[in-house]
Design an enzyme around this catalytic site. Structure first.
Site, PDB file in Angstrom:
ATOM      1  N   GLY A  22     -61.176 -26.245  33.521  1.00  0.00           N
ATOM      2  CA  GLY A  22     -61.624 -24.828  33.678  1.00  0.00           C
ATOM      3  C   GLY A  22     -62.815 -24.489  34.496  1.00  0.00           C
ATOM      4  N   ARG A  32     -73.717 -27.954  45.288  1.00  0.00           N
ATOM      5  CA  ARG A  32     -74.767 -27.623  46.400  1.00  0.00           C
ATOM      6  C   ARG A  32     -75.956 -28.973  46.062  1.00  0.00           C
ATOM      7  NH1 ARG A  32     -79.403 -24.655  46.228  1.00  0.00           N
ATOM      8  NH2 ARG A  32     -80.218 -23.918  48.096  1.00  0.00           N
ATOM      9  N   VAL A  34     -75.540 -31.694  44.351  1.00  0.00           N
ATOM     10  CA  VAL A  34     -75.227 -32.910  44.417  1.00  0.00           C
ATOM     11  C   VAL A  34     -75.136 -33.244  45.880  1.00  0.00           C
ATOM     12  CG1 VAL A  34     -73.269 -34.630  44.385  1.00  0.00           C
ATOM     13  CG2 VAL A  34     -73.866 -33.011  42.407  1.00  0.00           C
ATOM     14  N   ARG A  83     -55.575 -28.842  36.586  1.00  0.00           N
ATOM     15  CA  ARG A  83     -55.688 -29.643  35.585  1.00  0.00           C
ATOM     16  C   ARG A  83     -54.516 -30.613  36.046  1.00  0.00           C
ATOM     17  NH1 ARG A  83     -56.763 -24.910  32.479  1.00  0.00           N
ATOM     18  NH2 ARG A  83     -58.408 -25.301  31.392  1.00  0.00           N
ATOM     19  N   ASP A 114     -64.816 -31.674  28.453  1.00  0.00           N
ATOM     20  CA  ASP A 114     -64.579 -32.913  27.748  1.00  0.00           C
ATOM     21  C   ASP A 114     -63.591 -33.826  28.350  1.00  0.00           C
ATOM     22  OD1 ASP A 114     -63.318 -31.250  26.208  1.00  0.00           O
ATOM     23  OD2 ASP A 114     -64.214 -31.799  24.375  1.00  0.00           O
ATOM     24  N   THR A 136     -68.697 -25.973  31.674  1.00  0.00           N
ATOM     25  CA  THR A 136     -67.533 -25.161  30.905  1.00  0.00           C
ATOM     26  C   THR A 136     -68.484 -23.994  30.273  1.00  0.00           C
ATOM     27  OG1 THR A 136     -66.325 -25.090  28.741  1.00  0.00           O
ATOM     28  CG2 THR A 136     -68.115 -26.918  28.916  1.00  0.00           C
ATOM     29  N   ASP A 138     -67.894 -22.750  27.663  1.00  0.00           N
ATOM     30  CA  ASP A 138     -67.443 -22.777  25.929  1.00  0.00           C
ATOM     31  C   ASP A 138     -68.805 -23.235  25.315  1.00  0.00           C
ATOM     32  OD1 ASP A 138     -65.194 -21.486  26.302  1.00  0.00           O
ATOM     33  OD2 ASP A 138     -63.869 -23.264  25.809  1.00  0.00           O
ATOM     34  N   ASP A 140     -69.005 -26.229  24.528  1.00  0.00           N
ATOM     35  CA  ASP A 140     -68.498 -26.958  23.303  1.00  0.00           C
ATOM     36  C   ASP A 140     -68.577 -28.504  23.681  1.00  0.00           C
ATOM     37  OD1 ASP A 140     -66.639 -26.990  25.404  1.00  0.00           O
ATOM     38  OD2 ASP A 140     -65.058 -27.020  24.046  1.00  0.00           O
ATOM     39  N   ARG A 173     -64.356   4.592  16.042  1.00  0.00           N
ATOM     40  CA  ARG A 173     -63.442   3.576  15.750  1.00  0.00           C
ATOM     41  C   ARG A 173     -63.877   2.435  15.228  1.00  0.00           C
ATOM     42  NH1 ARG A 173     -60.129   5.213  20.983  1.00  0.00           N
ATOM     43  NH2 ARG A 173     -58.602   6.563  20.144  1.00  0.00           N
ATOM     44  N   ARG A 182     -61.274 -21.141  22.937  1.00  0.00           N
ATOM     45  CA  ARG A 182     -60.043 -21.645  22.393  1.00  0.00           C
ATOM     46  C   ARG A 182     -60.403 -22.570  20.953  1.00  0.00           C
ATOM     47  NH1 ARG A 182     -55.764 -23.751  26.490  1.00  0.00           N
ATOM     48  NH2 ARG A 182     -55.798 -21.717  27.050  1.00  0.00           N
ATOM     49  N   HIS A 261     -60.274 -13.423  31.392  1.00  0.00           N
ATOM     50  CA  HIS A 261     -60.791 -14.294  32.801  1.00  0.00           C
ATOM     51  C   HIS A 261     -61.950 -13.594  33.258  1.00  0.00           C
ATOM     52  CE1 HIS A 261     -57.255 -16.712  31.592  1.00  0.00           C
ATOM     53  NE2 HIS A 261     -57.655 -17.707  32.157  1.00  0.00           N
ATOM     54  N   GLN A 263     -64.565 -13.313  32.157  1.00  0.00           N
ATOM     55  CA  GLN A 263     -65.813 -14.314  31.620  1.00  0.00           C
ATOM     56  C   GLN A 263     -65.978 -15.679  32.414  1.00  0.00           C
ATOM     57  OE1 GLN A 263     -65.354 -14.192  26.982  1.00  0.00           O
ATOM     58  NE2 GLN A 263     -63.652 -13.428  27.729  1.00  0.00           N
TER      59      GLN A 263
HETATM   60  P1  ADP Z   1     -61.933 -29.594  30.618  1.00  0.00           P
HETATM   61  O1  ADP Z   1     -62.379 -30.796  31.474  1.00  0.00           O
HETATM   62  O2  ADP Z   1     -62.151 -28.368  30.910  1.00  0.00           O
HETATM   63  O3  ADP Z   1     -62.141 -30.162  29.332  1.00  0.00           O
HETATM   64  P2  ADP Z   1     -59.004 -30.350  30.481  1.00  0.00           P
HETATM   65  O4  ADP Z   1     -59.140 -30.943  29.123  1.00  0.00           O
HETATM   66  O5  ADP Z   1     -57.989 -29.610  30.728  1.00  0.00           O
HETATM   67  O6  ADP Z   1     -60.337 -29.554  30.901  1.00  0.00           O
HETATM   68  O7  ADP Z   1     -59.242 -31.667  31.333  1.00  0.00           O
HETATM   69  C1  ADP Z   1     -59.137 -31.677  32.514  1.00  0.00           C
HETATM   70  C2  ADP Z   1     -58.485 -32.765  33.338  1.00  0.00           C
HETATM   71  O8  ADP Z   1     -59.132 -34.046  33.304  1.00  0.00           O
HETATM   72  C3  ADP Z   1     -56.992 -33.072  32.917  1.00  0.00           C
HETATM   73  O9  ADP Z   1     -55.970 -32.334  33.670  1.00  0.00           O
HETATM   74  C4  ADP Z   1     -56.735 -34.479  33.207  1.00  0.00           C
HETATM   75  O10 ADP Z   1     -56.504 -34.530  34.645  1.00  0.00           O
HETATM   76  C5  ADP Z   1     -58.298 -35.190  33.081  1.00  0.00           C
HETATM   77  N1  ADP Z   1     -58.141 -35.641  31.714  1.00  0.00           N
HETATM   78  C6  ADP Z   1     -58.132 -35.245  30.520  1.00  0.00           C
HETATM   79  N2  ADP Z   1     -58.043 -35.791  29.405  1.00  0.00           N
HETATM   80  C7  ADP Z   1     -57.955 -37.100  29.998  1.00  0.00           C
HETATM   81  C8  ADP Z   1     -57.549 -38.397  29.182  1.00  0.00           C
HETATM   82  N3  ADP Z   1     -57.554 -38.698  28.142  1.00  0.00           N
HETATM   83  N4  ADP Z   1     -57.733 -39.469  30.472  1.00  0.00           N
HETATM   84  C9  ADP Z   1     -57.723 -39.180  31.727  1.00  0.00           C
HETATM   85  N5  ADP Z   1     -57.943 -38.002  32.174  1.00  0.00           N
HETATM   86  C10 ADP Z   1     -57.969 -37.146  31.531  1.00  0.00           C
HETATM   87  O1  F6P Z   2     -62.893 -22.765  30.337  1.00  0.00           O
HETATM   88  C1  F6P Z   2     -62.773 -22.706  28.887  1.00  0.00           C
HETATM   89  C2  F6P Z   2     -61.887 -21.661  28.497  1.00  0.00           C
HETATM   90  O2  F6P Z   2     -62.237 -20.651  29.104  1.00  0.00           O
HETATM   91  C3  F6P Z   2     -61.211 -21.739  26.983  1.00  0.00           C
HETATM   92  O3  F6P Z   2     -62.386 -20.844  26.492  1.00  0.00           O
HETATM   93  C4  F6P Z   2     -60.024 -21.125  27.259  1.00  0.00           C
HETATM   94  O4  F6P Z   2     -59.367 -21.067  25.974  1.00  0.00           O
HETATM   95  C5  F6P Z   2     -59.565 -21.780  28.483  1.00  0.00           C
HETATM   96  O5  F6P Z   2     -60.530 -22.083  29.166  1.00  0.00           O
HETATM   97  C6  F6P Z   2     -58.315 -20.946  29.080  1.00  0.00           C
HETATM   98  O6  F6P Z   2     -58.225 -21.555  30.497  1.00  0.00           O
HETATM   99  P1  F6P Z   2     -57.041 -21.236  31.417  1.00  0.00           P
HETATM  100  O7  F6P Z   2     -56.943 -19.767  31.277  1.00  0.00           O
HETATM  101  O8  F6P Z   2     -57.463 -21.848  32.465  1.00  0.00           O
HETATM  102  O9  F6P Z   2     -55.769 -22.062  30.655  1.00  0.00           O
END
Ligand code: ADP
Ligand code: F6P
Length: 331
Positions: A22, A32, A34, A83, A114, A136, A138, A140, A173, A182, A261, A263
């Site tokens: 996300g 920038r 980096v 993704r 993560d 992110t 979030d 989190d 209200r 999420r 979105h 946000q």
């Molecule tokens: P975020 O990085 O925001 O947590 P995602 O969980 O969707 O978002 O992960 C982003 C991308 O990172 C995934 O689409 C995938 O390409 C890669 N990724 C996620 N989990 C793994 C994993 N266990 N091993 C390798 N690549 C991963």
């Molecule tokens: O970036 C994190 C987040 O905003 C979460 O809070 C939310 O659940 C999710 O991404 C939604 O992602 P997308 O709209 O890209 O599926």
């Protein structure tokens, strides 16, 4: 006297940078930083578009100082994001490492959540020196007290909620306002406090006790409150259903609003620009020191770094002091 047996750190020559998962406001500031820190250290820089998907498709471009001009104030990510299911496979990861090597990328900065860190770890295991930055909205990621984009997202949501609060008061209200998160309630908690909400529902703690919410609305109505604001995290969800049930049970007109979105976009706050810049610069410094498989974090007022695997094992919950305080302040 220098230790002649000390292993020499292999000098990184070309740094790649990508954003993944996300998007989050401030990612551009990190990119920038980096690029320009790498150039200041005499390194080459390559931008990889659309995260791991772009890596596997070799959507890679040379970057110079001008490539990152006029982006610090912009939301989103100039490198796009994606993704990439293929990168979850061993074949995808092998191919990713091979492509990095093919393009001379011996150091890589991954900006994401993560999930993206898992991918970064896989590349580090395959000999690409890789540093992850927490990007992110979030908040989190357990190893860090700051993630790129959280501050902007909270401020965006807060401003939207202020507007809902105005109309909620005029019409006397109840308003249920759903914010992103999420799995994590940090945005909801911060908005709940910043917007003076009567109730805050966090996925980490909510026990589905709707009767308690109903009783609270009736009680607050009795003491003369003109509105009742419930901040609901996406992870709890069902805001429209909840609004219907609450209206039926309390007789108080209730509306649900999903902030959505908006946000995730918008011009980053000063905090997101400055902290994201610091994290981008720190990532390049770590690569120059020969480090790999690290995540940059902000902890106790300092920019620090952790082993990615250790960082992924860490856990955190919204601060109990803030959660309890929010309840007391909503009287
Ligand atoms: P975020 O990085 O925001 O947590 P995602 O969980 O969707 O978002 O992960 C982003 C991308 O990172 C995934 O689409 C995938 O390409 C890669 N990724 C996620 N989990 C793994 C994993 N266990 N091993 C390798 N690549 C991963
Ligand atoms: O970036 C994190 C987040 O905003 C979460 O809070 C939310 O659940 C999710 O991404 C939604 O992602 P997308 O709209 O890209 O599926």
């Amino acid at each position: 006297m220098a230790n002649k047996y000390k292993t020499k750190v292999k000098k990184v020559e070309t740094i790649g940078v990508l954003s993944s998962g996300g998007d989050a406001p401030g990612m551009n500031a990190a990119i920038r930083a980096v690029v320009r820190t790498a150039l200041a250290n005499g390194l080459k820089v390559k931008g990889i578009n659309r995260g791991y998907s772009g890596l596997l498709e070799e959507d890679i471009m040379d970057m110079n100082a001008k490539s990152v001009a006029d982006i610090i104030q912009r939301g989103g990510t100039m490198l796009y994001t994606a993704r990439c299911p293929e990168f979850m496979t061993k074949e995808g990861q092998d191919k990713g490492a091979y492509i990095c090597k093919k393009h001379g990328i011996d150091g890589l900065v991954v900006i994401g959540g993560d999930g993206s860190f898992q991918g970064a770890k896989k590349l580090a295991e395959r000999g690409i020196n890789t540093i992850a930055l927490p990007g992110t909205i979030d908040l989190d990621i357990a190893c860090t007290e700051y993630t790129i984009g959280f501050d902007t997202a909270v401020n965006t949501a807060m401003q939207a909620i202020d507007k809902v609060r105005d109309t909620s008061t005029s019409h006397e209200r109840c308003s249920i306002i759903e914010v992103m998160g999420r799995h994590a309630g940090y945005i909801a908690l911060w908005c709940g406090i910043a917007n003076g909400a009567e109730d805050i529902l966090l996925p980490e703690f909510y026990d589905n006790n709707e009767q308690q919410l109903i009783d609270n609305i009736i009680e607050k109505k009795k003491i003369g409150k003109k509105h009742h604001i419930i901040i609901n995290a996406e992870g709890v969800g069902d805001s429209y259903g909840m609004a219907k049930r609450i209206e039926a049970a309390t007789g108080v007109e209730t509306r649900a609003t999903i902030v959505g979105h908006i946000q995730r976009g918008g011009s980053p706050t000063a905090k997101d620009r400055v902290y994201a810049s610091a994290m981008g610069a720190k990532a390049v410094e770590l690569l120059c020191e020969g480090k790999s498989n690290r995540v940059v974090a902000y902890k106790n007022g300092k920019f620090v770094d952790f082993d990615i695997e250790e960082a992924l094992k860490m856990e955190k919950l919204p601060d109990e002091f803030l959660v309890n305080m929010a309840k007391k302040l909503s009287r």
